[in-house]
Structures are given as C-alpha cells and as structure tokens.
Design an enzyme around this catalytic site. Structure first.
Site, PDB file in Angstrom:
ATOM      1  N   TRP A  89       0.705  -1.141  -0.047  1.00  0.00           N
ATOM      2  CA  TRP A  89      -0.035   0.017  -0.153  1.00  0.00           C
ATOM      3  C   TRP A  89       1.018   1.314   0.037  1.00  0.00           C
ATOM      4  CZ3 TRP A  89      -0.132  -3.847   3.765  1.00  0.00           C
ATOM      5  CH2 TRP A  89       0.805  -3.544   4.925  1.00  0.00           C
ATOM      6  N   GLU A 127      -4.311   0.984   6.972  1.00  0.00           N
ATOM      7  CA  GLU A 127      -4.325   1.361   8.545  1.00  0.00           C
ATOM      8  C   GLU A 127      -5.533   0.946   9.262  1.00  0.00           C
ATOM      9  OE1 GLU A 127      -1.953   2.950   9.647  1.00  0.00           O
ATOM     10  OE2 GLU A 127      -0.805   3.736   8.095  1.00  0.00           O
ATOM     11  N   THR A 181      -2.793  -5.375  14.543  1.00  0.00           N
ATOM     12  CA  THR A 181      -2.379  -6.383  13.551  1.00  0.00           C
ATOM     13  C   THR A 181      -1.008  -6.321  13.147  1.00  0.00           C
ATOM     14  OG1 THR A 181      -4.705  -6.730  13.345  1.00  0.00           O
ATOM     15  CG2 THR A 181      -3.151  -8.024  11.916  1.00  0.00           C
ATOM     16  N   LEU A 237      -8.775 -11.869  11.362  1.00  0.00           N
ATOM     17  CA  LEU A 237      -7.871 -10.480  11.414  1.00  0.00           C
ATOM     18  C   LEU A 237      -8.383  -9.978  13.104  1.00  0.00           C
ATOM     19  CD1 LEU A 237      -7.693  -8.237   8.396  1.00  0.00           C
ATOM     20  CD2 LEU A 237      -5.987  -8.906   9.972  1.00  0.00           C
ATOM     21  N   GLY A 238      -9.648 -10.352  13.608  1.00  0.00           N
ATOM     22  CA  GLY A 238     -10.116 -10.070  14.958  1.00  0.00           C
ATOM     23  C   GLY A 238     -10.633  -8.400  14.958  1.00  0.00           C
ATOM     24  N   TYR A 239     -11.258  -8.356  15.969  1.00  0.00           N
ATOM     25  CA  TYR A 239     -11.859  -6.827  16.325  1.00  0.00           C
ATOM     26  C   TYR A 239     -12.882  -6.634  14.960  1.00  0.00           C
ATOM     27  CZ  TYR A 239      -7.939  -6.414  19.532  1.00  0.00           C
ATOM     28  OH  TYR A 239      -7.022  -6.872  20.444  1.00  0.00           O
ATOM     29  N   TYR A 274      -6.122   8.581  15.074  1.00  0.00           N
ATOM     30  CA  TYR A 274      -4.954   7.870  14.200  1.00  0.00           C
ATOM     31  C   TYR A 274      -5.263   7.777  12.841  1.00  0.00           C
ATOM     32  CZ  TYR A 274      -1.553   4.780  12.511  1.00  0.00           C
ATOM     33  OH  TYR A 274      -0.600   4.251  11.600  1.00  0.00           O
ATOM     34  N   ASP A 319       1.521   6.444  16.408  1.00  0.00           N
ATOM     35  CA  ASP A 319       1.033   5.010  16.842  1.00  0.00           C
ATOM     36  C   ASP A 319       2.164   4.554  17.845  1.00  0.00           C
ATOM     37  OD1 ASP A 319       3.658   4.463  15.409  1.00  0.00           O
ATOM     38  OD2 ASP A 319       2.760   2.982  14.084  1.00  0.00           O
ATOM     39  N   CYS A 323      21.157   3.525  14.557  1.00  0.00           N
ATOM     40  CA  CYS A 323      20.119   4.559  14.290  1.00  0.00           C
ATOM     41  C   CYS A 323      20.364   5.760  13.675  1.00  0.00           C
ATOM     42  CB  CYS A 323      19.367   4.779  16.003  1.00  0.00           C
ATOM     43  SG  CYS A 323      18.109   5.943  15.835  1.00  0.00           S
ATOM     44  N   CYS A 351      20.162  11.550  20.883  1.00  0.00           N
ATOM     45  CA  CYS A 351      19.241  10.823  21.682  1.00  0.00           C
ATOM     46  C   CYS A 351      19.488  10.687  23.130  1.00  0.00           C
ATOM     47  CB  CYS A 351      18.961   9.489  20.963  1.00  0.00           C
ATOM     48  SG  CYS A 351      17.726   8.261  21.765  1.00  0.00           S
TER      49      CYS A 351
HETATM   50 FE1  SF4 Z   1      17.503   5.818  17.987  1.00  0.00          FE
HETATM   51 FE2  SF4 Z   1      17.299   6.691  20.500  1.00  0.00          FE
HETATM   52 FE3  SF4 Z   1      15.640   4.498  19.713  1.00  0.00          FE
HETATM   53 FE4  SF4 Z   1      18.415   4.030  20.119  1.00  0.00          FE
HETATM   54  S1  SF4 Z   1      16.738   4.833  21.680  1.00  0.00           S
HETATM   55  S2  SF4 Z   1      17.088   3.486  18.519  1.00  0.00           S
HETATM   56  S3  SF4 Z   1      19.116   5.963  19.397  1.00  0.00           S
HETATM   57  S4  SF4 Z   1      15.777   6.828  18.863  1.00  0.00           S
END
Ligand code: SF4
Length: 360
Positions: A32, A54, A60, A97-99, A137, A155, A217, A223
């Site tokens: 999709w 969605e 699911t 699929l439920g619900y 959502y 989400d 990441c 982060c």
């Molecule tokens: Fe990235 Fe922070 Fe999640 Fe680690 S905790 S995956 S650094 S967003």
C-alpha cells in the site's frame, strides 16, 4: 528542562533530515506504500489503500496484514466495489483479523465515501475523522500519508521513538500531548507523510521494544535515551490490569455428509454477526456453562479438549464438545462442508474450537 526546551536547545530541526535520508535508503516495502523515490517523482499513495491498510494494521502485525490487504484489493479494487459488496462478504474476507467491528465500519465507511463524496476520500483530518470507524490515528495517517497534510501521526512505534529520544517521563497515555507537541516541532513540514512513515519504520526496525539497535540509528547522536543508556525503560506505561479468564463451551456437530453445523452470532455484542459453532452464553463479564446442559441437542457428547483465546479484555477457555453423524438439528443455523469452512466468517476462537473438535 522539559522536552520542548530541550528541542530548542539542541537545534533539533535536523532530526527530520537525518531520519528522511535514512528512510530514503531503507523504507520497508509494503503493497500500500509509495516508495520515497516514487513519491519524490510526484506519485501519491491511493487513499483507499492507505485507509484499508491503516484500519487493518490497528492491533495487527504488518506481516499478517499484507495478505489480507492483497485479498481485499483484488476482490474490491476500488472503494466503489467495496461499497457495492455486502457486509457478510466483507466479514468473511476479514475473518481471522479480529476486532470485527473494524470490518463492519469498513463497509459503512465505503458507503459514505461513495454516497456523500462521490468515491473521493476527503483530505482534511476533521472530515476524515467524521467517517465511520475512523479515529484520530487513522484520520491523521490518511491525511498525512495520502494527502501530505501536516498532521502528526502517533502510533506505538512513534510513541516509543519519541519517548526514548526525549526521555519523556510522563506515563502513557497521558504523555500523548507531549509527543504531539514534540512532533509538531521536529516534523518535516514539506514531507509530513514521509516523516510519519519514516518514524514508524524506525520504531519497527531499529528502535524496537526490546534491544533497540541504537548504534545503527540515524538519530542517535542527540538521543537522550541512548546517551543515558536507559532507552529500554521508555516509554513509561501504567501497569496493565490483569485480564480475567472466562469459561464456556462450544459444540461441534457433524453429519454423515462431511458437514459441520454453524450458526450466526447476535447482531450486537462481542463478535457480532460472525459465524460460530453453537456455544454457551459467555462474554467479557461472565462465564458460560462449560458442560453440555446448554448444548443444542441432547446427545452423547464427547469432550474433545479446550480452546484458549485471548481477547482485548479477557482470556477465554472454551470446553469443546463434539458429536458425529447427526443429520438434523432443530435450531437456527446451516450445514457447511468441512472443506469449505475457510470461506465462512469464523473468528479465530471458533476456528480453534473447530480444529480441536475435528482432531482425533
Ligand atoms: Fe535511536 Fe534513541 Fe531509539 Fe536508540 S533509543 S534506536 S538512539 S531513537
């Protein structure tokens, strides 16, 4: 220092840039979804596909939804086709699929889109949210992914990424407004749909519930969860209420033609209008009888086993009773060839009970 201050201090506008560069290279392929490269060429997602996927994705997994989605769009290629179908066929295609209220609302929503919008999905969050079965959502996902409207899509994946990145200490769901406020500030206003899908992908593939792969990441450098080595402690969630276990019985009757006796559940309540084998009067608040005192016929029932299933608010244990070679049942229902049971709108709990009843 609150999360909003920390965004300003860190000059976090680049969060979106880094995320979108990563998404451009790694976006998950979904039937999709329009890949980022095609999106940049001006190709837009079909709102019918976004809506269908969605709705299916609520509660699911993606892997399960893919097959159902392909089945639906091959059976009903457009919203006009879905509106022209009948609810029973939609429930059959949805079975497993439920619900199931989602399937009934799918049909109602298709009817409204065709009758009131000439088959064209409205583009604004408010109009989308007014449609049957579309909540905050789903409305924000369709507005953002199909129409590039600048609305935040939140989400479970997005909650996890943002709450870890900013170490949001508030418990969910109370923390949702905080997440929304952060997203307003860090989203890419020019590509809201891609930003939403990229954040979801990050949560699904790297910032996973257990053992996030922080070293891979794209937004790890600022982060807070990563820096504090406690990302896995977020999001903070209130402890879940313990689910009660309800009990009941289900009765599998087969005849000499290789058929099983089925009936339709009431139009209201749990699993409304779905297909079942006869069962006792259990629900989320009460047990049903587990013996054969409420069986549809007087017979020498054999106990086949227990079917266990978990619903949103309770666990269910159904004692499965069976009887073979019965050719007449004086209650409302119909006979279905056992080899054709897959075509019936049987919810998963009933499939489990039938499987146990047919096993030797
Ligand atoms: Fe990235 Fe922070 Fe999640 Fe680690 S905790 S995956 S650094 S967003």
């Amino acid at each position: 220092m609150n999360s909003t201050d920390s965004i300003k201090q860190k000059g976090d506008r680049s969060f979106a840039h880094r995320l979108l560069v990563w998404y451009g290279k790694t976006a998950r392929k979904m039937p999709w979804r329009i890949p980022p490269h095609d999106h940049h060429q001006g190709i837009r997602a079909d709102p019918y596909h976004v809506w269908l996927s969605e709705v299916m994705l609520q509660q699911t997994q993606v892997i399960t939804v893919k097959d159902y989605f392909l089945k639906f769009i091959s059976k009903w290629p457009t919203v006009f086709d879905l509106a022209a179908s009948n609810e029973e066929d939609v429930l059959k295609a949805w079975a497993g699929l439920g619900y199931y209220s989602r399937a009934r609302n799918l049909k109602k929503c298709a009817d409204v889109i065709v009758s009131q919008y000439n088959g064209k999905f409205p583009q604004s969050f408010e109009e989308l949210k007014a449609l049957p079965g579309i909540g905050d959502y789903t409305a924000s996902a369709i507005a953002s992914i199909a129409f590039d409207q600048p609305v935040s899509v939140i989400d479970g994946n997005v909650e996890r990424v943002i709450s870890r990145h900013y170490r949001i200490k508030t418990y969910f769901p109370d923390a949702k407004p905080e997440v929304k406020e952060i997203l307003k500030q860090i989203s890419d206003k020019g590509k809201p749909g891609e930003f939403a899908q990229a954040t979801m992908d990050l949560g699904a593939t790297i910032c996973t519930p257990k053992h996030p792969a922080c070293s891979l990441c794209p937004v790890n450098e600022d982060c807070f969860g990563f820096k504090n080595a406690d990302a896995e402690l977020f999001p903070h969630k209130k402890p879940k209420a313990i689910k009660p276990t309800r009990k009941g019985a289900a009765f599998l009757i087969t005849n000499t033609k290789g058929q099983a006796f089925l009936s339709k559940r009431p139009d209201k309540g749990l699993l409304a209008s779905m297909t079942q084998i006869p069962t006792t009067n259990w629900n989320s608040r009460q047990d049903g009888s587990t013996d054969t005192s409420e069986a549809p016929i007087l017979a020498n029932w054999e106990r086949a086993g227990i079917a266990k299933h978990t619903f949103t608010h309770f666990h269910l244990e159904l004692a499965v009773w069976r009887i073979a070679n019965i050719n007449s049942v004086h209650s409302k229902g119909w006979w279905c060839d056992i080899k054709n049971l897959d075509e019936e709108a049987l919810p998963t709990v009933m499939k489990k009970a039938i499987y146990i009843g047919l096993s030797s």
